[in-house]
Motif scaffolding. Structure first.
Motif, PDB file in Angstrom:
ATOM      1  N   ASP A 296      -9.248 -59.525  36.784  1.00 21.38           N
ATOM      2  CA  ASP A 296      -8.512 -58.175  36.895  1.00 21.38           C
ATOM      3  C   ASP A 296      -9.236 -57.113  35.992  1.00 21.38           C
ATOM      4  OD1 ASP A 296      -6.916 -56.105  37.281  1.00 21.38           O
ATOM      5  OD2 ASP A 296      -5.041 -57.053  36.591  1.00 21.38           O
ATOM      6  N   PRO A 297      -9.893 -55.878  36.539  1.00 13.07           N
ATOM      7  CA  PRO A 297     -10.420 -55.064  35.817  1.00 13.07           C
ATOM      8  C   PRO A 297      -9.185 -54.162  35.245  1.00 13.07           C
ATOM      9  CG  PRO A 297     -11.131 -54.770  38.007  1.00 13.07           C
ATOM     10  CD  PRO A 297     -10.147 -55.915  38.183  1.00 13.07           C
ATOM     11  N   GLU A 298      -8.105 -54.288  35.573  1.00 16.25           N
ATOM     12  CA  GLU A 298      -6.885 -53.328  34.930  1.00 16.25           C
ATOM     13  C   GLU A 298      -6.773 -53.959  33.548  1.00 16.25           C
ATOM     14  OE1 GLU A 298      -6.274 -50.526  36.095  1.00 16.25           O
ATOM     15  OE2 GLU A 298      -7.318 -50.802  37.697  1.00 16.25           O
ATOM     16  N   LYS A 299      -6.805 -55.286  33.471  1.00 14.99           N
ATOM     17  CA  LYS A 299      -6.293 -56.140  32.490  1.00 14.99           C
ATOM     18  C   LYS A 299      -7.306 -56.318  31.588  1.00 14.99           C
ATOM     19  CE  LYS A 299      -3.212 -59.926  31.851  1.00 14.99           C
ATOM     20  NZ  LYS A 299      -2.807 -61.251  32.631  1.00 14.99           N
ATOM     21  N   TYR A 300      -8.736 -56.645  31.943  1.00 15.53           N
ATOM     22  CA  TYR A 300      -9.681 -56.974  31.080  1.00 15.53           C
ATOM     23  C   TYR A 300     -10.914 -56.051  31.287  1.00 15.53           C
ATOM     24  CZ  TYR A 300      -7.041 -61.334  31.248  1.00 15.53           C
ATOM     25  OH  TYR A 300      -5.974 -62.205  30.887  1.00 15.53           O
ATOM     26  N   SER A 301     -11.622 -56.086  30.352  1.00 17.96           N
ATOM     27  CA  SER A 301     -13.063 -55.310  30.109  1.00 17.96           C
ATOM     28  C   SER A 301     -13.899 -55.995  29.342  1.00 17.96           C
ATOM     29  CB  SER A 301     -12.605 -53.885  29.562  1.00 17.96           C
ATOM     30  OG  SER A 301     -12.390 -54.277  28.341  1.00 17.96           O
ATOM     31  N   GLY A 302     -15.214 -55.613  29.474  1.00 16.77           N
ATOM     32  CA  GLY A 302     -16.069 -56.512  28.683  1.00 16.77           C
ATOM     33  C   GLY A 302     -17.725 -55.808  28.881  1.00 16.77           C
ATOM     34  N   PHE A 303     -18.368 -56.625  28.191  1.00 14.98           N
ATOM     35  CA  PHE A 303     -19.727 -55.875  28.207  1.00 14.98           C
ATOM     36  C   PHE A 303     -20.925 -57.247  28.359  1.00 14.98           C
ATOM     37  CE2 PHE A 303     -19.089 -56.923  23.633  1.00 14.98           C
ATOM     38  CZ  PHE A 303     -20.207 -57.911  23.279  1.00 14.98           C
ATOM     39  N   ALA A 304     -22.148 -56.839  28.768  1.00 18.84           N
ATOM     40  CA  ALA A 304     -22.999 -57.899  28.915  1.00 18.84           C
ATOM     41  C   ALA A 304     -24.394 -57.224  28.464  1.00 18.84           C
ATOM     42  CB  ALA A 304     -23.334 -58.133  30.394  1.00 18.84           C
ATOM     43  N   PHE A 305     -25.230 -58.174  27.994  1.00 23.04           N
ATOM     44  CA  PHE A 305     -26.834 -57.735  27.699  1.00 23.04           C
ATOM     45  C   PHE A 305     -27.831 -58.687  28.243  1.00 23.04           C
ATOM     46  CE2 PHE A 305     -24.685 -59.772  24.075  1.00 23.04           C
ATOM     47  CZ  PHE A 305     -25.470 -60.991  23.920  1.00 23.04           C
ATOM     48  N   GLY A 306     -28.987 -58.400  28.209  1.00 25.75           N
ATOM     49  CA  GLY A 306     -29.965 -59.126  28.620  1.00 25.75           C
ATOM     50  C   GLY A 306     -31.275 -59.050  27.594  1.00 25.75           C
ATOM     51  N   LEU A 307     -31.395 -60.089  26.686  1.00 24.80           N
ATOM     52  CA  LEU A 307     -32.415 -59.964  25.910  1.00 24.80           C
ATOM     53  C   LEU A 307     -33.800 -60.789  26.582  1.00 24.80           C
ATOM     54  CD1 LEU A 307     -30.388 -61.544  22.901  1.00 24.80           C
ATOM     55  CD2 LEU A 307     -31.538 -59.125  23.000  1.00 24.80           C
ATOM     56  N   GLY A 308     -34.771 -60.431  25.940  1.00 24.29           N
ATOM     57  CA  GLY A 308     -36.152 -60.951  26.545  1.00 24.29           C
ATOM     58  C   GLY A 308     -37.040 -61.765  25.347  1.00 24.29           C
ATOM     59  N   PRO A 309     -36.830 -62.887  25.005  1.00 16.82           N
ATOM     60  CA  PRO A 309     -37.312 -63.482  24.165  1.00 16.82           C
ATOM     61  C   PRO A 309     -39.037 -63.217  24.077  1.00 16.82           C
ATOM     62  CG  PRO A 309     -35.925 -64.976  25.106  1.00 16.82           C
ATOM     63  CD  PRO A 309     -35.997 -63.942  25.972  1.00 16.82           C
ATOM     64  N   ASP A 310     -39.478 -63.257  25.401  1.00 19.80           N
ATOM     65  CA  ASP A 310     -40.971 -62.976  25.371  1.00 19.80           C
ATOM     66  C   ASP A 310     -41.367 -61.680  24.590  1.00 19.80           C
ATOM     67  OD1 ASP A 310     -42.191 -65.174  27.818  1.00 19.80           O
ATOM     68  OD2 ASP A 310     -39.849 -64.592  28.007  1.00 19.80           O
ATOM     69  N   ARG A 311     -40.843 -60.791  25.095  1.00 21.91           N
ATOM     70  CA  ARG A 311     -41.040 -59.438  24.499  1.00 21.91           C
ATOM     71  C   ARG A 311     -40.696 -59.201  22.988  1.00 21.91           C
ATOM     72  NH1 ARG A 311     -41.975 -54.370  25.152  1.00 21.91           N
ATOM     73  NH2 ARG A 311     -40.427 -52.591  24.284  1.00 21.91           N
ATOM     74  N   LEU A 312     -39.405 -59.983  22.660  1.00 31.47           N
ATOM     75  CA  LEU A 312     -39.040 -59.990  21.219  1.00 31.47           C
ATOM     76  C   LEU A 312     -40.195 -60.689  20.346  1.00 31.47           C
ATOM     77  CD1 LEU A 312     -35.232 -60.803  21.769  1.00 31.47           C
ATOM     78  CD2 LEU A 312     -36.155 -58.606  20.719  1.00 31.47           C
ATOM     79  N   ALA A 313     -40.714 -61.855  20.905  1.00 33.08           N
ATOM     80  CA  ALA A 313     -41.807 -62.594  20.027  1.00 33.08           C
ATOM     81  C   ALA A 313     -43.028 -61.829  20.123  1.00 33.08           C
ATOM     82  CB  ALA A 313     -41.873 -63.906  20.660  1.00 33.08           C
ATOM     83  N   MET A 314     -43.343 -61.160  21.125  1.00 31.57           N
ATOM     84  CA  MET A 314     -44.584 -60.434  21.082  1.00 31.57           C
ATOM     85  C   MET A 314     -44.286 -59.262  19.799  1.00 31.57           C
ATOM     86  SD  MET A 314     -45.353 -59.771  24.894  1.00 31.57           S
ATOM     87  CE  MET A 314     -46.926 -59.127  25.085  1.00 31.57           C
ATOM     88  N   LEU A 315     -42.959 -58.303  19.783  1.00 30.19           N
ATOM     89  CA  LEU A 315     -42.841 -57.450  18.862  1.00 30.19           C
ATOM     90  C   LEU A 315     -42.919 -58.119  17.399  1.00 30.19           C
ATOM     91  CD1 LEU A 315     -40.016 -55.485  20.767  1.00 30.19           C
ATOM     92  CD2 LEU A 315     -42.666 -54.763  20.111  1.00 30.19           C
TER      93      LEU A 315
END
Ligand code: PHE
Length: 340
Positions: A296-315
């Protein structure tokens, strides 16, 4: 006479002891022959001759035994000499394997989120690479005719089954299973994803993502920012900062793209001097996603994210070609030893 010749033969350098033993004491040996002649000896002399015979036998036997023991000892010393090990010589180093550099990054991310009380979803039942169109797209708020489907060119197996283009379907798989009476959902889901890209230095048809999601009561964008700042500081160092820029993803609203500072940021750093690099996409979970997964979006809220290990390792390591991660050349991979 026999005794003397026997002694000198036994002592001679190249005597073959066993052969001599047969020759002297054997059934057809010289001593035996001598003793056999006893019957021809006059009765009164037999005792004396017998004694001499015994004396000779004993002397020969003892000498032979001595010589044999000496030979055995010599042989043993020779063997020990040949098998000698110099323990001070430098050894040959055994090659020991290590986790792949991408696995090292994923492990580091996992450890960080476990410390924040997240669960790690990584089994094939709850996070399949072969997905359905429904979970990969529709439940992520991308109906069939949605233009954003083109953002991710897809390997279809059948019209309904595909190789997942993102780990975001694990959002829905986790949401629909979660029991909210026990508290918020806090999960990360590392895994492989696939896109119909032509491989080049920055594109690979197969790469990795770590999905993250928190859904519960009163979850805000401040929680998102704090969570992402903590993981970026874990990976890049405590003095690095992040910033958020508006972006678009169908399953989050608002959506952001997150940059991390290339260098350390101190209170004296001028904002215009900070070099920002894009590292991930994130946002507040779209009410449509919650609704489709029975939350129920009236009761709960949230967040999401997407990490890219390949890109992180390159950096992190200055790798300029993503294909290096998938060639499995040990000369490349052995550079990344987390033990230093
Ligand atoms: N799934 C998105 C991608 O692959 C990344 C993302 C995940 C963005 C979660 C927002 C929230 O590009």
């Amino acid at each position: 006479q026999l005794k003397q010749s026997a002694v000198s033969r036994i002592n001679s350098q190249d005597a073959d002891i066993e052969q001599l033993r047969v020759k002297l004491l054997g059934k057809k040996g010289e001593l035996t022959a001598l003793l056999k002649g006893m019957k021809d000896v006059a009765a009164e002399n037999r005792k004396a001759v017998g004694e001499i015979g015994n004396d000779v036998r004993q002397t020969i036997t003892e000498l032979l035994a001595e010589k044999k023991a000496a030979e055995a000892e010599a042989a043993l010393s020779k063997q020990l000499e040949a098998e000698k090990i110099d323990v001070t010589m430098p050894g040959t180093k055994a090659l020991i394997g290590q986790p792949h550099v991408l696995q090292q990054i994923i492990d580091e991310i996992e450890q960080h989120f476990l410390g924040l009380g997240f669960q790690v979803i990584d089994d094939t039942v709850d996070s399949p690479e072969v997905e359905t169109d429904e979970y990969n797209f529709e439940r992520e708020n991308l109906p069939k005719d949605h233009p954003a489907r083109d953002m991710q060119d897809t390997f279809y197996i059948t019209p309904e089954i595909l190789l997942r283009t993102q780990t975001s379907p694990v959002q829905s798989r986790s949401l629909e299973k979660h029991d909210f009476s026990k508290g918020p959902l806090k999960m990360i889901a590392p895994g492989k994803v696939y896109r119909r890209d032509t491989d080049d230095a920055t594109h690979s048809h197969q790469f990795h993502q770590v999905e993250g999601m928190v859904v519960g009561e009163n979850i805000t964008m401040a929680d998102l920012k704090g969570t992402l700042l903590s993981v970026m500081q874990e990976l890049f160092g405590e003095k690095h900062q992040i910033r958020m820029r508006p972006s678009y993803f169908p399953f989050t609203e608002p959506s952001v793209e997150v940059d991390v500072s290339w260098d350390e940021v101190t209170p004296d750093t001028k904002p215009e001097d900070i070099k920002w690099i894009e590292v991930l996409g994130a946002g507040m979970t779209h009410p449509n996603v919650l609704r489709m997964d029975g939350v129920d979006p009236e009761k709960y809220s949230g967040f999401a994210f997407g990490l890219g290990p390949d890109r992180l390792a390159m950096l992190k390591y200055g790798v300029d070609d993503i294909r290096q991660f998938y060639l499995n050349d040990v000369r490349f991979l052995s550079q990344f030893n987390r033990k230093g």
